[in-house]
Design a protein around this motif. Structure first.
Motif, PDB file in Angstrom:
ATOM      1  N   LEU A  64      36.487  50.139  25.061  1.00  0.00           N
ATOM      2  CA  LEU A  64      35.103  50.544  25.266  1.00  0.00           C
ATOM      3  C   LEU A  64      34.348  50.586  23.942  1.00  0.00           C
ATOM      4  CD1 LEU A  64      35.529  53.402  27.875  1.00  0.00           C
ATOM      5  CD2 LEU A  64      34.005  51.456  28.156  1.00  0.00           C
ATOM      6  N   MET A  65      34.991  51.100  22.913  1.00  0.00           N
ATOM      7  CA  MET A  65      34.348  51.197  21.607  1.00  0.00           C
ATOM      8  C   MET A  65      34.073  49.821  21.025  1.00  0.00           C
ATOM      9  SD  MET A  65      33.178  53.621  19.822  1.00  0.00           S
ATOM     10  CE  MET A  65      31.739  52.577  19.629  1.00  0.00           C
ATOM     11  N   GLU A  66      34.995  48.871  21.251  1.00  0.00           N
ATOM     12  CA  GLU A  66      34.787  47.501  20.771  1.00  0.00           C
ATOM     13  C   GLU A  66      33.557  46.875  21.428  1.00  0.00           C
ATOM     14  OE1 GLU A  66      38.375  45.500  21.696  1.00  0.00           O
ATOM     15  OE2 GLU A  66      39.548  46.431  20.079  1.00  0.00           O
ATOM     16  N   VAL A  67      33.442  47.086  22.753  1.00  0.00           N
ATOM     17  CA  VAL A  67      32.301  46.518  23.488  1.00  0.00           C
ATOM     18  C   VAL A  67      30.996  47.136  23.001  1.00  0.00           C
ATOM     19  CG1 VAL A  67      31.206  46.305  25.750  1.00  0.00           C
ATOM     20  CG2 VAL A  67      33.673  45.963  25.527  1.00  0.00           C
ATOM     21  N   ILE A  68      30.994  48.459  22.831  1.00  0.00           N
ATOM     22  CA  ILE A  68      29.781  49.136  22.366  1.00  0.00           C
ATOM     23  C   ILE A  68      29.422  48.670  20.954  1.00  0.00           C
ATOM     24  CG2 ILE A  68      28.811  51.384  21.737  1.00  0.00           C
ATOM     25  CD1 ILE A  68      30.556  52.542  24.051  1.00  0.00           C
ATOM     26  N   GLY A  69      30.443  48.464  20.121  1.00  0.00           N
ATOM     27  CA  GLY A  69      30.196  47.947  18.777  1.00  0.00           C
ATOM     28  C   GLY A  69      29.592  46.561  18.794  1.00  0.00           C
ATOM     29  N   ASP A  70      30.045  45.721  19.728  1.00  0.00           N
ATOM     30  CA  ASP A  70      29.507  44.363  19.833  1.00  0.00           C
ATOM     31  C   ASP A  70      28.035  44.349  20.231  1.00  0.00           C
ATOM     32  OD1 ASP A  70      31.943  43.263  19.156  1.00  0.00           O
ATOM     33  OD2 ASP A  70      32.556  42.856  21.229  1.00  0.00           O
ATOM     34  N   LEU A  71      27.577  45.420  20.868  1.00  0.00           N
ATOM     35  CA  LEU A  71      26.184  45.464  21.323  1.00  0.00           C
ATOM     36  C   LEU A  71      25.200  45.521  20.168  1.00  0.00           C
ATOM     37  CD1 LEU A  71      26.490  47.967  24.313  1.00  0.00           C
ATOM     38  CD2 LEU A  71      26.435  45.474  24.385  1.00  0.00           C
ATOM     39  N   ARG A  72      25.658  45.899  18.984  1.00  0.00           N
ATOM     40  CA  ARG A  72      24.766  45.935  17.828  1.00  0.00           C
ATOM     41  C   ARG A  72      24.183  44.552  17.555  1.00  0.00           C
ATOM     42  NH1 ARG A  72      25.493  50.590  14.722  1.00  0.00           N
ATOM     43  NH2 ARG A  72      24.756  49.545  12.850  1.00  0.00           N
ATOM     44  N   GLN A  73      24.952  43.506  17.877  1.00  0.00           N
ATOM     45  CA  GLN A  73      24.467  42.146  17.668  1.00  0.00           C
ATOM     46  C   GLN A  73      23.381  41.765  18.666  1.00  0.00           C
ATOM     47  OE1 GLN A  73      27.859  39.516  17.744  1.00  0.00           O
ATOM     48  NE2 GLN A  73      29.116  40.935  16.566  1.00  0.00           N
ATOM     49  N   GLU A  74      23.277  42.528  19.770  1.00  0.00           N
ATOM     50  CA  GLU A  74      22.283  42.228  20.802  1.00  0.00           C
ATOM     51  C   GLU A  74      20.969  42.983  20.574  1.00  0.00           C
ATOM     52  OE1 GLU A  74      22.945  39.981  23.112  1.00  0.00           O
ATOM     53  OE2 GLU A  74      24.993  39.739  22.354  1.00  0.00           O
ATOM     54  N   HIS A  75      20.928  43.806  19.511  1.00  0.00           N
ATOM     55  CA  HIS A  75      19.722  44.577  19.171  1.00  0.00           C
ATOM     56  C   HIS A  75      19.293  45.522  20.299  1.00  0.00           C
ATOM     57  CE1 HIS A  75      19.441  42.123  15.595  1.00  0.00           C
ATOM     58  NE2 HIS A  75      19.429  41.042  16.332  1.00  0.00           N
ATOM     59  N   LEU A  76      20.273  46.020  21.051  1.00  0.00           N
ATOM     60  CA  LEU A  76      19.994  47.022  22.066  1.00  0.00           C
ATOM     61  C   LEU A  76      19.864  48.400  21.418  1.00  0.00           C
ATOM     62  CD1 LEU A  76      22.467  46.101  24.948  1.00  0.00           C
ATOM     63  CD2 LEU A  76      19.997  45.794  24.950  1.00  0.00           C
ATOM     64  N   SER A  77      19.069  49.236  22.017  1.00  0.00           N
ATOM     65  CA  SER A  77      19.009  50.638  21.610  1.00  0.00           C
ATOM     66  C   SER A  77      19.987  51.409  22.493  1.00  0.00           C
ATOM     67  CB  SER A  77      17.597  51.184  21.782  1.00  0.00           C
ATOM     68  OG  SER A  77      16.672  50.414  21.044  1.00  0.00           O
ATOM     69  N   VAL A  78      20.812  52.264  21.871  1.00  0.00           N
ATOM     70  CA  VAL A  78      21.894  52.930  22.602  1.00  0.00           C
ATOM     71  C   VAL A  78      21.928  54.413  22.249  1.00  0.00           C
ATOM     72  CG1 VAL A  78      24.368  52.954  23.103  1.00  0.00           C
ATOM     73  CG2 VAL A  78      23.254  50.795  22.501  1.00  0.00           C
ATOM     74  N   LEU A  79      22.069  55.259  23.272  1.00  0.00           N
ATOM     75  CA  LEU A  79      22.313  56.688  23.082  1.00  0.00           C
ATOM     76  C   LEU A  79      23.670  57.010  23.681  1.00  0.00           C
ATOM     77  CD1 LEU A  79      21.312  59.512  22.209  1.00  0.00           C
ATOM     78  CD2 LEU A  79      20.319  59.764  24.494  1.00  0.00           C
ATOM     79  N   ILE A  80      24.595  57.520  22.849  1.00  0.00           N
ATOM     80  CA  ILE A  80      25.957  57.851  23.275  1.00  0.00           C
ATOM     81  C   ILE A  80      26.176  59.352  23.136  1.00  0.00           C
ATOM     82  CG2 ILE A  80      28.419  57.425  22.940  1.00  0.00           C
ATOM     83  CD1 ILE A  80      27.737  54.928  21.393  1.00  0.00           C
ATOM     84  N   SER A  81      26.614  59.988  24.215  1.00  0.00           N
ATOM     85  CA  SER A  81      26.977  61.403  24.113  1.00  0.00           C
ATOM     86  C   SER A  81      28.497  61.534  24.032  1.00  0.00           C
ATOM     87  CB  SER A  81      26.438  62.195  25.306  1.00  0.00           C
ATOM     88  OG  SER A  81      27.220  61.987  26.458  1.00  0.00           O
ATOM     89  N   GLU A  82      28.931  62.468  23.195  1.00  0.00           N
ATOM     90  CA  GLU A  82      30.359  62.774  23.041  1.00  0.00           C
ATOM     91  C   GLU A  82      30.510  64.260  22.747  1.00  0.00           C
ATOM     92  OE1 GLU A  82      33.456  60.142  21.185  1.00  0.00           O
ATOM     93  OE2 GLU A  82      31.709  59.508  20.035  1.00  0.00           O
ATOM     94  N   SER A  83      31.705  64.771  23.031  1.00  0.00           N
ATOM     95  CA  SER A  83      31.965  66.171  22.698  1.00  0.00           C
ATOM     96  C   SER A  83      32.296  66.329  21.214  1.00  0.00           C
ATOM     97  CB  SER A  83      33.119  66.719  23.551  1.00  0.00           C
ATOM     98  OG  SER A  83      34.276  65.938  23.375  1.00  0.00           O
ATOM     99  N   ASP A  84      32.718  65.241  20.573  1.00  0.00           N
ATOM    100  CA  ASP A  84      32.952  65.264  19.127  1.00  0.00           C
ATOM    101  C   ASP A  84      32.593  63.900  18.555  1.00  0.00           C
ATOM    102  OD1 ASP A  84      35.187  63.517  19.454  1.00  0.00           O
ATOM    103  OD2 ASP A  84      36.443  65.240  19.921  1.00  0.00           O
ATOM    104  N   TYR A  85      32.940  63.693  17.315  1.00  0.00           N
ATOM    105  CA  TYR A  85      32.489  62.513  16.584  1.00  0.00           C
ATOM    106  C   TYR A  85      33.602  61.466  16.461  1.00  0.00           C
ATOM    107  CZ  TYR A  85      29.399  60.485  12.963  1.00  0.00           C
ATOM    108  OH  TYR A  85      28.556  59.685  12.246  1.00  0.00           O
ATOM    109  N   THR A  86      34.595  61.554  17.335  1.00  0.00           N
ATOM    110  CA  THR A  86      35.810  60.772  17.152  1.00  0.00           C
ATOM    111  C   THR A  86      35.610  59.267  17.321  1.00  0.00           C
ATOM    112  OG1 THR A  86      37.128  62.628  17.937  1.00  0.00           O
ATOM    113  CG2 THR A  86      38.197  60.478  17.917  1.00  0.00           C
ATOM    114  N   HIS A  87      35.035  58.850  18.441  1.00  0.00           N
ATOM    115  CA  HIS A  87      35.000  57.431  18.776  1.00  0.00           C
ATOM    116  C   HIS A  87      33.800  56.687  18.206  1.00  0.00           C
ATOM    117  CE1 HIS A  87      37.615  59.137  21.988  1.00  0.00           C
ATOM    118  NE2 HIS A  87      38.283  58.036  21.791  1.00  0.00           N
ATOM    119  N   SER A  88      32.645  57.303  18.211  1.00  0.00           N
ATOM    120  CA  SER A  88      31.413  56.584  17.896  1.00  0.00           C
ATOM    121  C   SER A  88      31.049  56.589  16.418  1.00  0.00           C
ATOM    122  CB  SER A  88      30.253  57.176  18.702  1.00  0.00           C
ATOM    123  OG  SER A  88      30.070  58.542  18.381  1.00  0.00           O
ATOM    124  N   GLU A  89      31.854  57.236  15.590  1.00  0.00           N
ATOM    125  CA  GLU A  89      31.492  57.434  14.186  1.00  0.00           C
ATOM    126  C   GLU A  89      31.133  56.129  13.470  1.00  0.00           C
ATOM    127  OE1 GLU A  89      33.392  59.409  10.108  1.00  0.00           O
ATOM    128  OE2 GLU A  89      34.562  59.320  11.958  1.00  0.00           O
TER     129      GLU A  89
END
Length: 219
Positions: free
Chosen positions: A171-196
């Motif tokens: 999931l993190m790889e896919v979300i990271g790949d979205l940066r190349q698509e210039h999408l705006s993304v809001l991710i909620s997490e209980s901590d900073y582990t995955h999305s850092e």
């Protein structure tokens, strides 16, 4: 792209969000970090029009979003992955992904093809019933559905919650790949582990109040 300004919201007379303000610039990925019950999901639902505001405004692309019905979000290119996935049990994987296109009367399957290229594993079980998949696989399907709708903005509510480490990494790889698509993304997490590694800035939510987080200090 998206701006919440002094948003307040109560559920059954209990204040949940208190004067919340945050901003997501076009093409950026923003984190919303907080413990369970802090108000992350409520903020997401408010943006999606699923909960009425008591005060404040939500602007999207310089237009008021808070006074539009929830179903208009798909027309505006806003995709949503809810924490509990909300898949239709008797639908196939592909039917679940296409729900947002059906809702808007869109017959163009170009974005579906793009999603299958981005996540080939989804295409391999496109004809299977959604509920026959594991919890992690269902998260991928819910992400695919959000991507089909979310050509401008993606709201991802706890996408890694309850997912095995290998699928969380995927999931993190896919979300990271979205940066190349210039999408705006809001991710909620209980901590900073995955999305850092992929977020451009982070807001911390605590007892319904939100503030920018000093990520350098947090690291």
């Amino acid at each position: 792209m998206l701006q919440l300004k002094n948003v307040s919201l109560s559920i059954q007379r209990t204040p949940i969000l208190r004067d919340v303000s945050l901003e997501i610039e076009t093409g950026t990925t923003v984190g919303l970090i907080g413990r369970n019950g802090a108000g992350k999901t409520t903020a997401m639902r408010a943006i999606m029009g699923l909960l009425p505001l008591q005060g404040g405004t939500i602007q999207f692309e310089h237009g008021a979003l808070h006074d539009k019905p929830a179903h208009h979000r798909a027309e505006l290119g806003i995709g949503y992955l809810p924490e509990d996935r909300r898949l239709v049990p008797h639908f196939t994987v592909e039917d679940n992904i296409l729900v947002s296109l059906w809702a808007t009367g869109n017959t163009d399957r170009t974005r579906l093809k793009w999603v299958y290229e981005l996540m080939p594993e989804i295409g391999r079980f496109a004809d299977r019933k959604a509920m026959s998949l594991s919890g992690g696989q269902q998260k991928l399907v819910a992400l695919a559905r959000a991507l089909v709708a979310g050509s401008n903005l993606l709201l991802l509510d706890e996408p890694f919650e309850g997912v095995a480490p290998a699928l969380a990494q995927r999931l993190m790889e896919v979300i990271g790949d979205l940066r190349q698509e210039h999408l705006s993304v809001l991710i909620s997490e209980s901590d900073y582990t995955h999305s850092e590694k992929v977020v451009d800035k982070v807001y911390a939510v605590e007892r319904g109040q939100v503030g920018l987080m000093d990520t350098k200090r947090a690291a």
